[in-house]
Write an enzyme that holds these catalytic residues in place. Sequence first.
Site, PDB file in Angstrom:
ATOM      1  N   GLN A   1      29.408  62.998 153.449  1.00 24.37           N
ATOM      2  CA  GLN A   1      30.812  63.395 153.539  1.00 24.37           C
ATOM      3  C   GLN A   1      31.714  62.390 152.727  1.00 24.37           C
ATOM      4  O   GLN A   1      32.650  62.746 152.216  1.00 24.37           O
ATOM      5  CB  GLN A   1      31.275  63.242 155.068  1.00 24.37           C
ATOM      6  CG  GLN A   1      30.590  64.540 155.875  1.00 24.37           C
ATOM      7  CD  GLN A   1      30.919  64.390 157.470  1.00 24.37           C
ATOM      8  OE1 GLN A   1      31.609  63.406 157.894  1.00 24.37           O
ATOM      9  NE2 GLN A   1      30.598  65.509 158.007  1.00 24.37           N
TER      10      GLN A   1
ATOM     11  N   ARG B   1      42.164  60.302 120.782  1.00 20.09           N
ATOM     12  CA  ARG B   1      43.479  60.863 120.858  1.00 20.09           C
ATOM     13  C   ARG B   1      44.720  59.889 120.468  1.00 20.09           C
ATOM     14  O   ARG B   1      45.784  60.052 120.035  1.00 20.09           O
ATOM     15  CB  ARG B   1      43.707  61.135 122.532  1.00 20.09           C
ATOM     16  CG  ARG B   1      44.677  62.031 122.662  1.00 20.09           C
ATOM     17  CD  ARG B   1      46.040  61.409 123.269  1.00 20.09           C
ATOM     18  NE  ARG B   1      45.752  60.184 124.350  1.00 20.09           N
ATOM     19  CZ  ARG B   1      46.557  59.264 124.002  1.00 20.09           C
ATOM     20  NH1 ARG B   1      47.240  58.732 123.145  1.00 20.09           N
ATOM     21  NH2 ARG B   1      46.232  58.149 125.030  1.00 20.09           N
TER      22      ARG B   1
ATOM     23  N   SER C   1      57.541  44.940 125.914  1.00 21.21           N
ATOM     24  CA  SER C   1      58.369  46.128 126.885  1.00 21.21           C
ATOM     25  C   SER C   1      59.716  45.839 126.523  1.00 21.21           C
ATOM     26  O   SER C   1      60.638  46.961 126.897  1.00 21.21           O
ATOM     27  CB  SER C   1      58.283  45.748 128.404  1.00 21.21           C
ATOM     28  OG  SER C   1      56.947  45.739 128.792  1.00 21.21           O
TER      29      SER C   1
ATOM     30  N   CYS D   1      60.711  58.718 119.496  1.00 22.45           N
ATOM     31  CA  CYS D   1      59.259  58.761 119.060  1.00 22.45           C
ATOM     32  C   CYS D   1      58.108  58.710 120.117  1.00 22.45           C
ATOM     33  O   CYS D   1      57.475  59.534 120.460  1.00 22.45           O
ATOM     34  CB  CYS D   1      58.852  57.984 118.036  1.00 22.45           C
ATOM     35  SG  CYS D   1      60.008  58.113 116.347  1.00 22.45           S
ATOM     36  N   LEU D   2      58.643  57.485 121.038  1.00 26.57           N
ATOM     37  CA  LEU D   2      57.957  57.053 122.099  1.00 26.57           C
ATOM     38  C   LEU D   2      57.817  58.368 123.068  1.00 26.57           C
ATOM     39  O   LEU D   2      56.618  58.593 123.877  1.00 26.57           O
ATOM     40  CB  LEU D   2      58.040  55.782 122.779  1.00 26.57           C
ATOM     41  CG  LEU D   2      57.592  54.684 121.968  1.00 26.57           C
ATOM     42  CD1 LEU D   2      58.270  53.346 122.458  1.00 26.57           C
ATOM     43  CD2 LEU D   2      56.359  54.575 121.633  1.00 26.57           C
TER      44      LEU D   2
ATOM     45  N   GLU E   1      52.837  52.554 125.324  1.00 19.34           N
ATOM     46  CA  GLU E   1      53.870  53.410 125.640  1.00 19.34           C
ATOM     47  C   GLU E   1      54.564  53.351 126.634  1.00 19.34           C
ATOM     48  O   GLU E   1      54.968  54.478 127.363  1.00 19.34           O
ATOM     49  CB  GLU E   1      53.125  54.949 125.313  1.00 19.34           C
ATOM     50  CG  GLU E   1      52.195  55.128 124.494  1.00 19.34           C
ATOM     51  CD  GLU E   1      52.710  55.699 123.147  1.00 19.34           C
ATOM     52  OE1 GLU E   1      53.904  56.127 123.229  1.00 19.34           O
ATOM     53  OE2 GLU E   1      52.184  55.995 122.059  1.00 19.34           O
TER      54      GLU E   1
ATOM     55  N   ILE F   1      48.848  47.213 116.730  1.00 20.75           N
ATOM     56  CA  ILE F   1      49.410  48.560 116.180  1.00 20.75           C
ATOM     57  C   ILE F   1      48.424  49.296 115.959  1.00 20.75           C
ATOM     58  O   ILE F   1      47.244  49.041 114.934  1.00 20.75           O
ATOM     59  CB  ILE F   1      50.292  48.182 114.945  1.00 20.75           C
ATOM     60  CG1 ILE F   1      51.349  47.333 115.298  1.00 20.75           C
ATOM     61  CG2 ILE F   1      50.789  49.573 114.112  1.00 20.75           C
ATOM     62  CD1 ILE F   1      52.234  47.662 116.270  1.00 20.75           C
ATOM     63  N   THR F   2      48.096  50.596 116.660  1.00 18.87           N
ATOM     64  CA  THR F   2      47.220  51.501 116.205  1.00 18.87           C
ATOM     65  C   THR F   2      47.004  52.027 114.713  1.00 18.87           C
ATOM     66  O   THR F   2      48.080  52.400 114.456  1.00 18.87           O
ATOM     67  CB  THR F   2      47.145  52.580 117.439  1.00 18.87           C
ATOM     68  OG1 THR F   2      47.184  52.185 118.534  1.00 18.87           O
ATOM     69  CG2 THR F   2      46.060  53.751 117.189  1.00 18.87           C
TER      70      THR F   2
HETATM   71  C1  LIG Z   1      45.163  49.176 122.321  1.00 14.45           C
HETATM   72  C2  LIG Z   1      46.662  49.199 122.143  1.00 14.45           C
HETATM   73  C3  LIG Z   1      47.385  49.771 121.190  1.00 14.45           C
HETATM   74  C4  LIG Z   1      48.713  49.877 120.914  1.00 14.45           C
HETATM   75  N1  LIG Z   1      49.376  50.388 119.933  1.00 14.45           N
HETATM   76  C5  LIG Z   1      50.469  50.341 119.624  1.00 14.45           C
HETATM   77  C6  LIG Z   1      51.142  50.853 118.458  1.00 14.45           C
HETATM   78  O1  LIG Z   1      50.578  51.580 117.945  1.00 14.45           O
HETATM   79  N2  LIG Z   1      52.702  50.551 118.174  1.00 14.45           N
HETATM   80  C7  LIG Z   1      53.160  49.687 119.091  1.00 14.45           C
HETATM   81  O2  LIG Z   1      54.106  49.301 118.303  1.00 14.45           O
HETATM   82  N3  LIG Z   1      52.519  49.231 120.339  1.00 14.45           N
HETATM   83  C8  LIG Z   1      51.365  49.367 120.333  1.00 14.45           C
HETATM   84  N4  LIG Z   1      50.713  48.801 121.559  1.00 14.45           N
HETATM   85  C9  LIG Z   1      51.746  47.749 122.253  1.00 14.45           C
HETATM   86  C10 LIG Z   1      52.067  48.075 123.655  1.00 14.45           C
HETATM   87  O3  LIG Z   1      52.993  49.222 123.445  1.00 14.45           O
HETATM   88  C11 LIG Z   1      52.839  47.029 124.490  1.00 14.45           C
HETATM   89  O4  LIG Z   1      51.466  46.436 124.839  1.00 14.45           O
HETATM   90  C12 LIG Z   1      53.419  47.236 125.775  1.00 14.45           C
HETATM   91  O5  LIG Z   1      54.555  47.991 125.205  1.00 14.45           O
HETATM   92  C13 LIG Z   1      53.601  46.007 126.492  1.00 14.45           C
HETATM   93  O6  LIG Z   1      54.023  45.210 125.828  1.00 14.45           O
HETATM   94  P1  LIG Z   1      53.457  43.626 126.252  1.00 14.45           P
HETATM   95  O7  LIG Z   1      51.864  43.878 125.981  1.00 14.45           O
HETATM   96  O8  LIG Z   1      54.024  42.737 125.188  1.00 14.45           O
HETATM   97  O9  LIG Z   1      53.487  43.153 127.613  1.00 14.45           O
HETATM   98  P2  LIG Z   1      54.840  42.604 128.268  1.00 14.45           P
HETATM   99  O10 LIG Z   1      56.163  43.500 127.941  1.00 14.45           O
HETATM  100  O11 LIG Z   1      54.828  41.168 127.720  1.00 14.45           O
HETATM  101  O12 LIG Z   1      54.551  42.860 129.814  1.00 14.45           O
HETATM  102  C14 LIG Z   1      53.740  42.227 130.566  1.00 14.45           C
HETATM  103  C15 LIG Z   1      53.785  42.576 131.834  1.00 14.45           C
HETATM  104  O13 LIG Z   1      55.072  42.305 132.516  1.00 14.45           O
HETATM  105  C16 LIG Z   1      55.523  43.386 132.881  1.00 14.45           C
HETATM  106  N5  LIG Z   1      57.103  43.361 132.693  1.00 14.45           N
HETATM  107  C17 LIG Z   1      57.664  43.234 131.465  1.00 14.45           C
HETATM  108  N6  LIG Z   1      59.335  43.328 131.748  1.00 14.45           N
HETATM  109  C18 LIG Z   1      59.421  43.619 133.147  1.00 14.45           C
HETATM  110  C19 LIG Z   1      60.453  43.676 133.908  1.00 14.45           C
HETATM  111  N7  LIG Z   1      61.723  43.761 133.535  1.00 14.45           N
HETATM  112  N8  LIG Z   1      60.182  44.029 135.310  1.00 14.45           N
HETATM  113  C20 LIG Z   1      58.772  44.240 135.619  1.00 14.45           C
HETATM  114  N9  LIG Z   1      57.997  43.878 135.081  1.00 14.45           N
HETATM  115  C21 LIG Z   1      58.001  43.706 133.679  1.00 14.45           C
HETATM  116  C22 LIG Z   1      54.929  44.480 132.171  1.00 14.45           C
HETATM  117  O14 LIG Z   1      55.130  45.813 132.940  1.00 14.45           O
HETATM  118  C23 LIG Z   1      53.661  43.966 132.128  1.00 14.45           C
HETATM  119  O15 LIG Z   1      52.854  44.441 133.304  1.00 14.45           O
HETATM  120  C24 LIG Z   1      49.390  49.105 121.661  1.00 14.45           C
HETATM  121  C25 LIG Z   1      48.771  48.194 122.650  1.00 14.45           C
HETATM  122  C26 LIG Z   1      47.452  48.194 123.231  1.00 14.45           C
HETATM  123  C27 LIG Z   1      46.762  47.569 124.036  1.00 14.45           C
END
Ligand SMILES: Cc1cc2nc3c(=O)[nH]c(=O)nc-3n(C[C@H](O)[C@H](O)[C@H](O)COP(=O)(O)OP(=O)(O)OC[C@H]3O[C@@H](n4cnc5c(N)ncnc54)[C@H](O)[C@@H]3O)c2cc1C
Length: 404
Positions: A299, A110, A158, A258-259, A383, A183-184
């Site tokens: 149950q 997916r 994020s 897009c997202l 996402e 990046i997927t």
């Molecule tokens: C398998 C996989 C495929 C992916 N594919 C793509 C892709 O194709 N293209 C792409 O661009 N990205 C892709 N991503 C990236 C994904 O979108 C990001 O991992 C996601 O947006 C979160 O960013 P981060 O991992 O840097 O976590 P961070 O942003 O560092 O967050 C870490 C934690 O802190 C929390 N946090 C951050 N800010 C706040 C706040 N203000 N308040 C409260 N909590 C907060 C977050 O919710 C999270 O729990 C992919 C990720 C994975 C795992």
Amino acid sequence: MSAQPPSKSAASSALPPFDPRDPLGLDDLLTDEDRAVRDTVRRWAADRVLPQIADWYERGELPGIRELARELGSLGALGMSLTGYGCAGAGAVQYGLACLELEAADSGIRSLVSVQGSLAMYAIWRFGSEEQKQQWLPRMAAGEIIGCFGLTEPDHGSDPAAMRTYAKRDGGDWVLSGRKMWITNGSVAGVAVVWAQTDDGIRGFVVPTDSPGFSAPEITHKWSLRASVTSELVMDEVRLPADAVLPEVTGLRGPLGCLSHARYGIVWGSMGAARASFEAALDYAKTREQFGKPIGGFQLTQAKLADMAVELHKGILLAHHLGQRMDAGRLRPEQISFGKLNNVREAIEICRTARTILGANGISLEYPVMRHATNLESVLTYEGTVEMHQLVLGKALTGLDAFR
Ligand SMILES: Cc1cc2nc3c(=O)[nH]c(=O)nc-3n(C[C@H](O)[C@H](O)[C@H](O)COP(=O)(O)OP(=O)(O)OC[C@H]3O[C@@H](n4cnc5c(N)ncnc54)[C@H](O)[C@@H]3O)c2cc1C
């Protein structure tokens, strides 16, 4: 005046039978065309994915991804809800049903379809020039070219507004430098939609992946979405022509638009992973015996199954409702956040509960539940994380921005 109640036998014979796989009768909400799309995608997944997915997952590979992409293109599943340029122009509910059926096989499949259609193709379709659309979309719809979507960076997930990737003007050209992470489809993509800072704000760029200075090393050692290609994108002074920029959007509105489209697919898709796990647990509970009877006769097991069924079918109902709003042009981003937050969170709970019903067998790749549960750990994060969607809803509910 009160009507006479029908006799008990007449009342029950007038009712359709209870279907454990569709307890609310949600099939009645679908049109014949919806069912045809659903059944076609379900058959394809049963034939092409299910027999091999445990092996691919164990190996951490998606072999034959290019062939799979072409087959998905023939099914009309790539850019399915887009119009023109070889896209199927299906309704939002049909696109959602396809996502559900694909994710019931595996979230990795997916994800391939979501990134191709809802992120890479959607960006070009929505914000591209006519030339960009003609150049890329028909071959992407056919699965001849795989696309990826680079927003996340190693230090900015994020909070993409803080991205460092930069495109600067050099005469008529653009020169793009930076890194994207997670990046997927990255390493198998022929084209990357990359979002970068410019002097005028964030812009999207359509980057052929054979451009000098562009590379996409694959990320390995993942314990989730193992049957999916995930990569880093490295851009070292990639020189692009002036018309590589997506002309119709500036700012975060572009990638966020897009997202939204991709998240809508996840609202449905996550229910596919949940359905597969629920059905595995239901079958198991009826045949596995302990203390001299099927565990489904206890149950506590029934309470688990009942709660799983309630959340699963409430989630599908929610997805269908959002699909109808999308088709009517009335779906707000906050409503998509509502759906993604609820359905992915409930899906992972359903998979974890299914895991407990299968006991030790639940951790085996012989059954799908652990694979789906670990896949959903990624779906929970990408996402927009759970927390981001809580903040989106929190802001919509209170009018107060708690992001920073
Ligand atoms: C398998 C996989 C495929 C992916 N594919 C793509 C892709 O194709 N293209 C792409 O661009 N990205 C892709 N991503 C990236 C994904 O979108 C990001 O991992 C996601 O947006 C979160 O960013 P981060 O991992 O840097 O976590 P961070 O942003 O560092 O967050 C870490 C934690 O802190 C929390 N946090 C951050 N800010 C706040 C706040 N203000 N308040 C409260 N909590 C907060 C977050 O919710 C999270 O729990 C992919 C990720 C994975 C795992």
